[in-house]
Each structure stands twice: as structure tokens, then as C-alpha cells.
Design an enzyme around this catalytic site. Structure first.
Site, PDB file in Angstrom:
ATOM      1  N   LYS A 202       0.794  -1.239   0.000  1.00 13.79           N
ATOM      2  CA  LYS A 202       0.000   0.000   0.000  1.00 13.79           C
ATOM      3  C   LYS A 202       0.822   1.283   0.000  1.00 13.79           C
ATOM      4  CE  LYS A 202      -3.252  -1.133  -0.774  1.00 13.79           C
ATOM      5  NZ  LYS A 202      -3.440  -1.881  -2.082  1.00 13.79           N
ATOM      6  N   CYS A 203       2.097   1.163  -0.366  1.00 13.92           N
ATOM      7  CA  CYS A 203       2.954   2.357  -0.391  1.00 13.92           C
ATOM      8  C   CYS A 203       3.129   2.929  -1.787  1.00 13.92           C
ATOM      9  CB  CYS A 203       4.318   2.019   0.202  1.00 13.92           C
ATOM     10  SG  CYS A 203       4.269   1.854   1.992  1.00 13.92           S
ATOM     11  N   GLY A 204       2.481   2.328  -2.778  1.00 13.07           N
ATOM     12  CA  GLY A 204       2.632   2.860  -4.136  1.00 13.07           C
ATOM     13  C   GLY A 204       3.204   1.839  -5.107  1.00 13.07           C
ATOM     14  N   THR A 205       3.047   0.555  -4.774  1.00 10.64           N
ATOM     15  CA  THR A 205       3.575  -0.527  -5.614  1.00 10.64           C
ATOM     16  C   THR A 205       3.021  -0.464  -7.038  1.00 10.64           C
ATOM     17  OG1 THR A 205       3.265  -1.816  -3.586  1.00 10.64           O
ATOM     18  CG2 THR A 205       3.998  -3.014  -5.549  1.00 10.64           C
TER      19      THR A 205
ATOM     20  N   TRP B 261       1.757   1.923  -8.762  1.00 12.55           N
ATOM     21  CA  TRP B 261       2.276   3.091  -9.500  1.00 12.55           C
ATOM     22  C   TRP B 261       3.727   2.850  -9.921  1.00 12.55           C
ATOM     23  CZ3 TRP B 261       2.953   8.605  -6.953  1.00 12.55           C
ATOM     24  CH2 TRP B 261       3.056   9.559  -7.957  1.00 12.55           C
TER      25      TRP B 261
ATOM     26  N   HIS C   6       7.179  -8.013  -1.741  1.00 11.89           N
ATOM     27  CA  HIS C   6       6.891  -7.263  -0.516  1.00 11.89           C
ATOM     28  C   HIS C   6       7.759  -7.812   0.630  1.00 11.89           C
ATOM     29  CE1 HIS C   6       3.522  -5.053  -2.057  1.00 11.89           C
ATOM     30  NE2 HIS C   6       2.677  -6.055  -2.091  1.00 11.89           N
TER      31      HIS C   6
ATOM     32  N   SER D 119      -4.858   3.085   3.761  1.00  8.76           N
ATOM     33  CA  SER D 119      -4.949   2.396   2.473  1.00  8.76           C
ATOM     34  C   SER D 119      -5.056   0.880   2.688  1.00  8.76           C
ATOM     35  CB  SER D 119      -3.710   2.752   1.652  1.00  8.76           C
ATOM     36  OG  SER D 119      -3.799   2.216   0.375  1.00  8.76           O
TER      37      SER D 119
ATOM     38  N   ARG E  31      -7.676   3.629  -5.134  1.00  9.77           N
ATOM     39  CA  ARG E  31      -8.700   4.156  -4.237  1.00  9.77           C
ATOM     40  C   ARG E  31      -8.765   5.667  -4.423  1.00  9.77           C
ATOM     41  NH1 ARG E  31      -9.415   5.924   1.024  1.00  9.77           N
ATOM     42  NH2 ARG E  31      -7.159   6.164   1.161  1.00  9.77           N
TER      43      ARG E  31
HETATM   44  P1  A3P Z   1      -4.885   4.997  -1.391  1.00  7.29           P
HETATM   45  O1  A3P Z   1      -5.551   3.797  -0.779  1.00  7.29           O
HETATM   46  O2  A3P Z   1      -4.384   5.958  -0.368  1.00  7.29           O
HETATM   47  O3  A3P Z   1      -5.709   5.647  -2.434  1.00  7.29           O
HETATM   48  P2  A3P Z   1      -0.117  -0.332  -3.599  1.00  7.29           P
HETATM   49  O4  A3P Z   1      -0.067  -0.094  -5.071  1.00  7.29           O
HETATM   50  O5  A3P Z   1       1.225  -0.458  -2.955  1.00  7.29           O
HETATM   51  O6  A3P Z   1      -1.066  -1.417  -3.255  1.00  7.29           O
HETATM   52  O7  A3P Z   1      -0.686   1.032  -2.972  1.00  7.29           O
HETATM   53  C1  A3P Z   1      -1.993   1.408  -3.216  1.00  7.29           C
HETATM   54  C2  A3P Z   1      -2.106   2.905  -3.043  1.00  7.29           C
HETATM   55  O8  A3P Z   1      -1.528   3.574  -4.164  1.00  7.29           O
HETATM   56  C3  A3P Z   1      -3.558   3.334  -2.986  1.00  7.29           C
HETATM   57  O9  A3P Z   1      -3.576   4.477  -2.135  1.00  7.29           O
HETATM   58  C4  A3P Z   1      -3.834   3.660  -4.433  1.00  7.29           C
HETATM   59  O10 A3P Z   1      -4.940   4.484  -4.636  1.00  7.29           O
HETATM   60  C5  A3P Z   1      -2.536   4.342  -4.825  1.00  7.29           C
HETATM   61  N1  A3P Z   1      -2.278   4.317  -6.268  1.00  7.29           N
HETATM   62  C6  A3P Z   1      -2.534   3.324  -7.147  1.00  7.29           C
HETATM   63  N2  A3P Z   1      -2.156   3.668  -8.371  1.00  7.29           N
HETATM   64  C7  A3P Z   1      -1.659   4.919  -8.298  1.00  7.29           C
HETATM   65  C8  A3P Z   1      -1.131   5.823  -9.261  1.00  7.29           C
HETATM   66  N3  A3P Z   1      -1.042   5.506 -10.537  1.00  7.29           N
HETATM   67  N4  A3P Z   1      -0.693   7.025  -8.820  1.00  7.29           N
HETATM   68  C9  A3P Z   1      -0.768   7.360  -7.514  1.00  7.29           C
HETATM   69  N5  A3P Z   1      -1.280   6.554  -6.563  1.00  7.29           N
HETATM   70  C10 A3P Z   1      -1.714   5.334  -6.949  1.00  7.29           C
END
Ligand code: A3P
Length: 327
Positions: free
Chosen positions: A69-72, A74, A136, A166, A293
């Protein structure tokens, strides 16, 4: 998808029975097991044991390592788009790119997932040149597999207050439908104690942070918030680190912006595949939309009390104090 071995091996069962375990009620599996000071589900323990025995990183491997949930999602999309940009056109308006029809997670093999299903999984990639892999797992778990290799690790971390929010939302979507969702207070408490999947968060981050200080050519340490704030700057840095720097010509032609647009939250989350697609994860099928999300910095203020903010900030300060790391 490859055939799954649903049963645990004898080795895994023996190891599981010797590990500390705790009951959790927000996951499909109902226990977490502690291995090398980190908490994992039983399938992941099987995965990590097999990975440690069988996975040897190649010199050319690029491994995206993250705490969940840290931006994987993306970072996977951005890295994939960078290293394959000479094969697939990154301009969203032009033509077919794998990211337009595949959830980013399906474009690169996850070591955790593949080794939990298979002794010697096929880690074949969509990527044309280097293997782009993801995990992870905590750094110590990976060390044996990477120590003789020149592979590179790309880590992304995030403010734990946003991470926990998240994570909680994700678990509510992923968890068994017939089980009551854990309250945010309960999940927050467990997160602070470190007893959530891949926890403790702070130790996970510190492992990679320390290695990035010692070996900056080996580990690139990114922050979600910085990537949001200065995306161009960090994308250029990421491309350089991955070994695919942008030429001056590409920068002038707007390739950096094209990649950022292709991988932006708004673009990816509105694609048909990510709105309505599903993907198989272990025993469950999850909706690709669960990975998108809000994608914003600071969303925790809408969910946790000032006292909870203070509690978590205190943990973060104490844990990171000696290491010059601020989140
Ligand atoms: P939020 O729940 O705060 O919206 P992971 O990819 O590690 O599972 O992390 C998920 C988080 O990254 C979620 O945060 C999600 O919305 C956000 N996220 C997913 N795709 C993204 C993107 N392209 N750019 C920025 N944030 C993104």
C-alpha cells in the site's frame, strides 16, 4: 496462470508449527506467522522459504520492493513504461501499450506470489530486456538471493498514517465477505504493533533505507509523497537508476510527461481493465479496482483522530531517530 499447489509442503508445515503465530480476523487466512521478525501469512512463509532456497537474482534483474500500500502499483507501472519504452509507445493517445489492457501487477512477476505457488516458478516477463520483478518481502529475507548479483532494488515507502488507511480499505475489500470487517481502531492498533501482513512497517522500511545509504547504486529509495510532489524529477532519477536514462531529445519531446500521464492515477484507474477487470490472487479473485482508491497524500486526516496521528508519529520518530529518516 500456472497450476497452483494448494497444499503446504511438509517443510512448510514443520516450519509453521515452530513459528510464533497470531490470530487475525481480517484476512482469508486466519493466522499470521513470525519469520525473521516479520509477520506473514502461511502461503507467504512457504513462498519465502522456497524463494530463499531457489531464487538467484540475475545481474540484470530489477526488483521492485515495497511495503504493501505504499505505491507498488504506480511504481510497477512507471518502471515498466520506462524500461520498455522503445518497444511500446508510451503516448496514451497513440496505440496499444500493455498498460492499457493489463493491470500493472500482471505485467511483472511477484516473487512472493509465484514462489508460494511453485518451487521453481516461471518468472518470464512481459518486459523485453531486463527481468522486472517485485516483492513485498523484507530485505533480510531477500539477501541470500541477491548477494552474488548486481541486481538493483527499487523501494518506495509512504507516510505510515496514509499506508495504514490504504491497507485497511484494501483488507476490507479483499477479506472474506462472510467475516465482519475489523474496525479501523483494531487494524490501526495491530499495525502499530507490527502484527499485520509484512509488518512491522518501520523495520521493513529501515532495512531498505539502511542498504540504500550504504549502497546507493544498489537500492533506490523513493517516497510516495515526493513522487507526487515532483514527478518529473523523480521519474528522471528512476530511469537513470534503472539503466534507461532519458536522452535530451526524449526530454524535449515530452516522453517523461507521456509516461507520467500513462501511469497517472486518473488514467490507469479509469481504464476498462482496472475498472471492471478481475485478477486471481491465491484463493481469491480480486477486483483490479481495489488497487486504485484515492491516490492522495494525507487522506488519513479523514479517518484517524489527532490522538492516533500523535501515537503513530511518535512511533515513527522513535524508530527512525537514529537513522536520519523522516516520513
Ligand atoms: P490509497 O488507498 O491511499 O488511495 P499499492 O499499489 O502499494 O497497493 O498502494 C496502493 C495505493 O496507491 C492506494 O492508495 C492507491 O490508490 C494508490 N495508487 C494506485 N495507483 C496509483 C497511481 N497511478 N498514482 C498514484 N497513486 C496510486
Amino acid at each position: 496462470p500456472r497450476r497452483r499447489e494448494n497444499k503446504f509442503t511438509q517443510e512448510t508445515r514443520d516450519m509453521l508449527s515452530s513459528m510464533p503465530k497470531k490470530k487475525v480476523r481480517w484476512m482469508l487466512s486466519d493466522h499470521l506467522y513470525q519469520y525473521q521478525n516479520f509477520w506473514y501469512r502461511a502461503e507467504e512463509i512457504q513462498g519465502i522459504l522456497r524463494m530463499q532456497r531457489n531464487f538467484k537474482a540475475l545481474d540484470s534483474d530489477l526488483i521492485i520492493s515495497t511495503y504493501p500500500k505504499c505505491g507498488t502499483t504506480w511504481l510497477k507501472a512507471l518502471s515498466f513504461a520506462i524500461i520498455n519504452r522503445h518497444h511500446f509507445n508510451t503516448a496514451t493517445s497513440k496505440e496499444h501499450h500493455p498498460l492499457l489492457t493489463n493491470n500493472p501487477h500482471l505485467l511483472l512477476p511477484s516473487l512472493d506470489y509465484h514462489y508460494s505457488n511453485d518451487q521453481n516458478p516461471d518468472l518470464k516477463c512481459f518486459s523485453v530486456n531486463n527481468r522486472l520483478l517485485s516483492t513485498h518481502f523484507h530485505l533480510e529475507g531477500l539477501l541470500e538471493c541477491i548477494k552474488d548479483s548486481k541486481c538493483k532494488l527499487i523501494y518506495i515507502c509512504r507516510d505510515p498514517k496514509d499506508t495504514v488507511i490504504s491497507y485497511w480499505h484494501f483488507m476490507a475489500k479483499l477479506g472474506p465477505k462472510n467475516l465482519e470487517t475489523s474496525s479501523l481502531e483494531e487494524f490501526f492498533e495491530k499495525f502499530c504493533e507490527g502484527v499485520v501482513g509484512n509488518g512491522p512497517f518501520w523495520d521493513h522500511v529501515l532495512g531498505y533505507w539502511k542498504m540504500s545509504l550504504q549502497f546507493p547504486q544498489k537500492v533506490l529509495f523513493l517516497r510516495y509523497e515526493e513522487l507526487k510532489r515532483e514527478p518529473n524529477h523523480h521519474l528522471i532519477k528512476l530511469a537513470q537508476f534503472l539503466g534507461y536514462p532519458f536522452s535530451a531529445e526524449e526530454e524535449n519531446e515530452g516522453v517523461v510527461e507521456e509516461i507520467l500521464k500513462l501511469c497517472s492515477f486518473d488514467h490507469l484507474s479509469n481504464l476498462e481493465v482496472n475498472r471492471n477487470g478481475k485478477m486471481a490472487v491465491r484463493k481469491a479473485e480480486i477486483e483490479c479496482s481495489a488497487f486504485f482508491r484515492r491516490g492522495e497524500v494525507g487522506d488519513h486526516v479523514n479517518y484517524i483522530t489527532p490522538a492516533m496521528v500523535e501515537r503513530m508519529d511518535k512511533i515513527t520518530q522513535e524508530k527512525f531517530l537514529d537513522y536520519g529518516l523522516q516520513l
